[in-house]
Design an enzyme around this catalytic site. Structure first.
Site, PDB file in Angstrom:
ATOM      1  N   ASN A  37       0.806  -1.217   0.000  1.00 58.73           N
ATOM      2  CA  ASN A  37       0.000   0.000   0.000  1.00 58.73           C
ATOM      3  C   ASN A  37       0.843   1.273   0.000  1.00 58.73           C
ATOM      4  OD1 ASN A  37      -2.480   1.755   0.759  1.00 58.73           O
ATOM      5  ND2 ASN A  37      -1.063   2.089   2.443  1.00 58.73           N
ATOM      6  N   TYR A  86       3.445   9.978 -11.885  1.00 62.73           N
ATOM      7  CA  TYR A  86       2.575   9.197 -11.005  1.00 62.73           C
ATOM      8  C   TYR A  86       1.782   8.173 -11.811  1.00 62.73           C
ATOM      9  CZ  TYR A  86      -1.142   8.071  -7.673  1.00 62.73           C
ATOM     10  OH  TYR A  86      -2.024   7.409  -6.854  1.00 62.73           O
ATOM     11  N   LYS A 141       1.831   3.923 -11.653  1.00 63.08           N
ATOM     12  CA  LYS A 141       0.663   3.094 -11.392  1.00 63.08           C
ATOM     13  C   LYS A 141       0.316   2.207 -12.584  1.00 63.08           C
ATOM     14  CE  LYS A 141       0.062   4.449  -7.188  1.00 63.08           C
ATOM     15  NZ  LYS A 141       0.319   3.532  -6.054  1.00 63.08           N
TER      16      LYS A 141
END
Length: 259
Positions: free
Chosen positions: A88, A153, A157
């Site tokens: 996480n 970013y 991802k």
């Protein structure tokens, strides 16, 4: 997967989604180890879990190899096996691509993709010992929809999503499953990165508690991926079958929000 009595390691558990995942896990009767860089934040999480005696607290930076090894040794010593690894820990970085510097790019990739890959490899022996077991990689809707102002970013991802797919297929014969979770903007400290980026407007912020419950339900049902309910599901489908529609929306002078 029946979650009660399962052993889970949650990284980035000092706040936000990680804290909510830890609290929700204890409510489901799981044994939880929480990891993060700040001991005070982890202690606050443990108190809210209301099971401080059963909680393993490990202060570690998952981007540091020595810390990852120490984390592994702690779990191996205390449990000997690991049922669920939750990657996480992550950072949200935004801003004009023309002005973003190398340090920010490197940190984004190191935290969001390099560390999860390394942790999955390090903990594989404990996951195989507990099989059937599962790795949960917490990504983002930006891992499907590349958003202007969040190039690095989004790249991290997208990479995490691809890694999750490949790893799921590779580890399936070994009894280790993988779930990729893609929440939308969530009400955490990291959400501050969304403010001040031109063209980005936030229509809603999901409570981290809701995100955590959604993820744990997906894990219990053995889902390979889980996305937030709502219009984002439609946007993800459009991205895959008609990406030009997303291009039209996001390259207008005043972007339509997909958050």
């Amino acid at each position: 997967m029946q979650l009660e009595s399962k052993r889970a390691l949650i990284t980035g558990a000092g706040s936000g989604i990680g804290r909510a995942l830890a609290i929700a896990a204890t409510k489901r009767g799981m044994h939880v180890a929480i990891c993060g860089r700040r001991s005070e934040a982890l202690e606050r999480t443990a108190v809210q879990m209301d099971r401080t005696r059963d909680t393993l607290i490990v202060v570690a930076d998952v981007t540091v190899p020595a810390d990852r090894r120490r984390l592994f040794e702690t779990i191996a010593r205390e449990w000997g096996e690991l049922d669920v690894l939750v990657n996480n820990a992550g950072v949200v970085t935004g801003g004009s691509f023309a002005t973003i510097d190398d340090q920010i790019v490197e940190e984004t990739l190191r935290v969001n993709i390099q560390a999860p890959i390394a942790l999955a490899r390090v903990f594989l022996p404990l996951l195989e010992a507990a099989r059937p077991s599962r790795i949960v990689n917490v990504g983002s809707i930006f891992g499907d929809i590349a958003y202007p102002g969040f190039a690095a970013y989004s790249a991290s991802k997208f990479a995490l999503r691809g890694f999750s797919d490949a790893l799921r297929r590779e580890l399936a014969p070994h009894g280790v499953s993988v779930t990729y979770a893609a929440p939308r903007a969530t009400a955490t400290v990291a959400a501050s990165a969304f403010y001040g980026v031109p063209g980005v407007s936030i229509e809603r912020l999901d409570p981290p508690e809701r995100v955590a419950e959604t993820i744990w339900r997906a894990v219990a049902r053995g889902k390979p991926s889980v996305y937030a309910r709502g219009p984002e599901s439609l946007f993800v489908l459009l991205q895959r079958i008609a990406p030009w529609l997303i291009d039209l929306s996001l390259t207008r002078r005043e972007s339509t929000s997909l958050l």
